[in-house]
Design a protein around this motif. Structure first.
Motif, PDB file in Angstrom:
ATOM      1  N   SER A  70       0.813  -1.227   0.000  1.00 54.96           N
ATOM      2  CA  SER A  70       0.000   0.000   0.000  1.00 54.96           C
ATOM      3  C   SER A  70       0.840   1.268   0.000  1.00 54.96           C
ATOM      4  CB  SER A  70      -0.945   0.001   1.208  1.00 54.96           C
ATOM      5  OG  SER A  70      -0.206  -0.101   2.419  1.00 54.96           O
ATOM      6  N   ASP A  71       2.091   1.154   0.453  1.00 53.41           N
ATOM      7  CA  ASP A  71       2.997   2.306   0.458  1.00 53.41           C
ATOM      8  C   ASP A  71       3.900   2.332  -0.768  1.00 53.41           C
ATOM      9  OD1 ASP A  71       2.079   3.307   2.942  1.00 53.41           O
ATOM     10  OD2 ASP A  71       3.315   1.825   3.997  1.00 53.41           O
ATOM     11  N   ASN A  72       3.591   1.474  -1.735  1.00 48.48           N
ATOM     12  CA  ASN A  72       4.337   1.378  -2.997  1.00 48.48           C
ATOM     13  C   ASN A  72       5.751   0.832  -2.833  1.00 48.48           C
ATOM     14  OD1 ASN A  72       2.063   2.412  -4.222  1.00 48.48           O
ATOM     15  ND2 ASN A  72       2.861   4.500  -4.376  1.00 48.48           N
ATOM     16  N   ASN A  73       5.976   0.106  -1.744  1.00 51.15           N
ATOM     17  CA  ASN A  73       7.244  -0.601  -1.575  1.00 51.15           C
ATOM     18  C   ASN A  73       7.185  -1.924  -2.341  1.00 51.15           C
ATOM     19  OD1 ASN A  73       8.395   1.279   0.382  1.00 51.15           O
ATOM     20  ND2 ASN A  73       6.852   0.457   1.800  1.00 51.15           N
ATOM     21  N   PHE A  74       8.220  -2.195  -3.115  1.00 54.46           N
ATOM     22  CA  PHE A  74       8.208  -3.413  -3.915  1.00 54.46           C
ATOM     23  C   PHE A  74       8.270  -4.645  -3.021  1.00 54.46           C
ATOM     24  CE2 PHE A  74       9.989  -6.750  -6.626  1.00 54.46           C
ATOM     25  CZ  PHE A  74       9.143  -6.648  -7.722  1.00 54.46           C
ATOM     26  N   ILE A  75       7.463  -5.652  -3.352  1.00 54.59           N
ATOM     27  CA  ILE A  75       7.399  -6.899  -2.586  1.00 54.59           C
ATOM     28  C   ILE A  75       8.366  -7.888  -3.225  1.00 54.59           C
ATOM     29  CG2 ILE A  75       5.917  -8.780  -1.813  1.00 54.59           C
ATOM     30  CD1 ILE A  75       3.540  -6.753  -2.148  1.00 54.59           C
ATOM     31  N   SER A  76       9.438  -8.191  -2.548  1.00 53.47           N
ATOM     32  CA  SER A  76      10.490  -9.035  -3.130  1.00 53.47           C
ATOM     33  C   SER A  76       9.996 -10.443  -3.471  1.00 53.47           C
ATOM     34  CB  SER A  76      11.689  -9.110  -2.184  1.00 53.47           C
ATOM     35  OG  SER A  76      11.318  -9.674  -0.941  1.00 53.47           O
ATOM     36  N   ASP A  77       8.969 -10.921  -2.737  1.00 47.49           N
ATOM     37  CA  ASP A  77       8.436 -12.255  -3.025  1.00 47.49           C
ATOM     38  C   ASP A  77       7.756 -12.326  -4.387  1.00 47.49           C
ATOM     39  OD1 ASP A  77       9.335 -13.317  -0.665  1.00 47.49           O
ATOM     40  OD2 ASP A  77       7.415 -13.173   0.392  1.00 47.49           O
ATOM     41  N   SER A  78       7.480 -11.176  -4.998  1.00 52.86           N
ATOM     42  CA  SER A  78       6.853 -11.197  -6.322  1.00 52.86           C
ATOM     43  C   SER A  78       7.876 -11.323  -7.446  1.00 52.86           C
ATOM     44  CB  SER A  78       6.004  -9.942  -6.534  1.00 52.86           C
ATOM     45  OG  SER A  78       6.794  -8.773  -6.628  1.00 52.86           O
ATOM     46  N   LEU A  79       9.170 -11.307  -7.102  1.00 49.65           N
ATOM     47  CA  LEU A  79      10.212 -11.574  -8.093  1.00 49.65           C
ATOM     48  C   LEU A  79      10.165 -13.038  -8.509  1.00 49.65           C
ATOM     49  CD1 LEU A  79      13.215  -9.754  -6.377  1.00 49.65           C
ATOM     50  CD2 LEU A  79      12.093  -9.004  -8.493  1.00 49.65           C
ATOM     51  N   TYR A  80      10.495 -13.309  -9.770  1.00 46.67           N
ATOM     52  CA  TYR A  80      10.632 -14.700 -10.200  1.00 46.67           C
ATOM     53  C   TYR A  80      12.105 -14.984 -10.474  1.00 46.67           C
ATOM     54  CZ  TYR A  80      10.896 -18.925 -12.867  1.00 46.67           C
ATOM     55  OH  TYR A  80      11.264 -20.185 -13.291  1.00 46.67           O
ATOM     56  N   ASP A  81      12.607 -16.049  -9.858  1.00 43.98           N
ATOM     57  CA  ASP A  81      13.986 -16.474 -10.064  1.00 43.98           C
ATOM     58  C   ASP A  81      13.973 -17.879 -10.636  1.00 43.98           C
ATOM     59  OD1 ASP A  81      16.656 -17.053 -10.061  1.00 43.98           O
ATOM     60  OD2 ASP A  81      16.860 -17.158  -7.880  1.00 43.98           O
ATOM     61  N   GLY A  82      14.256 -17.972 -11.933  1.00 42.37           N
ATOM     62  CA  GLY A  82      14.333 -19.278 -12.577  1.00 42.37           C
ATOM     63  C   GLY A  82      15.751 -19.652 -12.942  1.00 42.37           C
ATOM     64  N   GLY A  83      16.720 -18.968 -12.311  1.00 46.01           N
ATOM     65  CA  GLY A  83      18.113 -19.233 -12.636  1.00 46.01           C
ATOM     66  C   GLY A  83      18.515 -18.459 -13.877  1.00 46.01           C
ATOM     67  N   TRP A  84      18.395 -19.095 -15.019  1.00 49.32           N
ATOM     68  CA  TRP A  84      18.782 -18.440 -16.277  1.00 49.32           C
ATOM     69  C   TRP A  84      17.774 -17.374 -16.704  1.00 49.32           C
ATOM     70  CZ3 TRP A  84      15.906 -18.547 -20.826  1.00 49.32           C
ATOM     71  CH2 TRP A  84      14.783 -19.371 -20.793  1.00 49.32           C
ATOM     72  N   ALA A  85      16.533 -17.483 -16.253  1.00 47.71           N
ATOM     73  CA  ALA A  85      15.480 -16.522 -16.614  1.00 47.71           C
ATOM     74  C   ALA A  85      14.898 -15.904 -15.347  1.00 47.71           C
ATOM     75  CB  ALA A  85      14.376 -17.200 -17.417  1.00 47.71           C
ATOM     76  N   THR A  86      14.691 -14.576 -15.376  1.00 50.79           N
ATOM     77  CA  THR A  86      14.138 -13.887 -14.219  1.00 50.79           C
ATOM     78  C   THR A  86      13.057 -12.904 -14.662  1.00 50.79           C
ATOM     79  OG1 THR A  86      15.892 -12.219 -14.373  1.00 50.79           O
ATOM     80  CG2 THR A  86      16.260 -14.056 -12.856  1.00 50.79           C
ATOM     81  N   HIS A  87      12.225 -12.514 -13.709  1.00 50.40           N
ATOM     82  CA  HIS A  87      11.196 -11.511 -13.971  1.00 50.40           C
ATOM     83  C   HIS A  87      10.947 -10.726 -12.690  1.00 50.40           C
ATOM     84  CE1 HIS A  87       6.992 -10.036 -13.846  1.00 50.40           C
ATOM     85  NE2 HIS A  87       7.317  -9.602 -15.047  1.00 50.40           N
TER      86      HIS A  87
END
Length: 376
Positions: free
Chosen positions: A40-57
């Motif tokens: 709600s304070d516009n802080n990025f939620i690190s758990d929403s990162l995707y780590d697939g090793g060679w591919a990330t989002h």
């Protein structure tokens, strides 16, 4: 301890008044773009990162305008239409869907990316109890009443969790429990899953026909998986005695199989390691024979597991496998000529890629520099 099993269970947190950012491709950024979820304070939620090793989002970027929707959603990340990536990379947060739906029946699924699920990709969502009307495609920053953000239950090439297995168990159960007509596949006990009907494979994979024909001559039925429904494919993976296929996307469908007696044969089309089938085989407790049938006469070709081109031009190991498995085969002078023709097709495919690369370089590199390099 099993090699790939991760004992830590994934988790899910909820954020009131959270916002979801659509994917945004940037130079030198994650392969599949920035984006994800903020609180709600516009802080990025690190758990929403995707780590697939060679591919990330995922990753924060600023925005000016946003939309508000008074609904609860589960953020499951980036989506695009590729069955192999869907099973391995894009489904890693699905483990929580059934759990959250039991408490919040009207919760919706939020996806980012340029594409929307269709065909068997959409059907997989439906087998998890998600109606198409409950899939929200985020195309602009959108704030919701509540955003659930699960962590990954699986990491490509590295580990899996119990909850990830349970999610695929549920899909399989729903696929086989439904009142579906399986008459087209009901009697298939020995199946060769062919790639030769795929448009891309016709121009980048050479030599499969030889191996496919031998399996067919030994009682296998050749099937193009893309011509079957998801339920029909899941039925085959659970009821066939033997399955053979080329390594790549097809063997990843073992994730749906609970048939521990399945005899699986996988033909390797490249020397590039493909770890994910081994992970899925481990958590399904299924053994497989992997046979190298590739030839790679050019350095750096294929460039990746999915790019190609591939030349399935080394039948020696396969013939040894046939002798061991008592499969009949015919390798004649005519067969050798056929492989030469396939090799020529492969060379042409590689030369076309090289020519495209040269054309790009010609456009990027000034002519004066080229003349200097050449010495005239």
């Amino acid at each position: 301890m099993e090699k790939y099993f991760k004992n830590n269970e994934p988790k899910v947190n909820s954020y009131d008044n959270g916002i979801i950012l659509p994917s945004k491709i940037v130079d030198n950024g994650p392969m599949w773009g920035l984006g994800g979820a903020c609180d709600s304070d516009n802080n990025f939620i690190s758990d929403s990162l995707y780590d697939g090793g060679w591919a990330t989002h995922g990753g924060y970027y600023s925005w000016k305008n946003e939309t508000y929707v008074d609904e609860d959603v589960i953020y499951i990340g980036v989506f695009f239409q590729h069955w192999g990536h869907f099973l391995i990379d894009l489904s890693t947060r699905f483990w929580c869907i059934d759990e959250i739906k039991s408490k919040c029946p009207n919760v919706k699924i939020a996806i980012v990316g340029d594409e929307y699920p269709s065909g068997n990709n959409l059907r997989l969502f439906e087998l998890l109890g998600i109606d198409e009307s409950h899939i929200v495609h985020i195309e602009k920053p959108t704030r919701f009443k509540r955003v659930f953000v699960p962590t990954q239950g699986f990491k490509s090439c590295e580990w899996y969790t119990d909850k990830h297995i349970a999610m695929f168990d549920l899909i399989t159960k729903n696929a086989l429990d439904e009142n579906i007509d399986f008459s087209r596949v009901k009697n298939l006990k020995k199946v060769y899953f062919s790639r030769r009907s795929l448009g891309k494979a016709r121009y980048s994979e050479f030599g499969e026909e030889f191996f496919e024909n031998i399996f067919v001559e030994n009682g296998f039925v050749s099937v193009a998986p893309e011509k079957l429904s998801l339920e029909e494919q899941i039925y085959i993976w659970n009821n066939a005695d033997e399955i053979a296929c080329i390594n790549g996307t097809i063997p990843l469908n073992v994730v749906f199989s609970k048939n521990k007696n399945l005899k699986l044969t996988v033909l390797n089309k490249t020397s590039i390691s493909h770890e994910n089938p081994y992970i899925l085989l481990q958590f399904r407790e299924i053994k497989a024979d992997f046979i190298d049938v590739y030839k790679e006469p050019f350095k750096n070709y294929p460039k990746s597991l999915g790019e190609g081109p591939y030349f399935l031009g080394n039948p020696k190991n396969f013939i040894e496998y046939c002798n061991k498995s008592k499969l009949k085969y015919n390798f004649s002078f005519k067969t050798k000529l056929w492989f030469i023709k396939e090799k020529i097709k492969y060379y042409i495919a590689v030369s076309k890629i090289k020519e495209k690369t040269r054309n790009v370089l010609r456009k990027l590199i000034p002519k004066a520099l080229i003349r200097k390099i050449r010495g005239y």
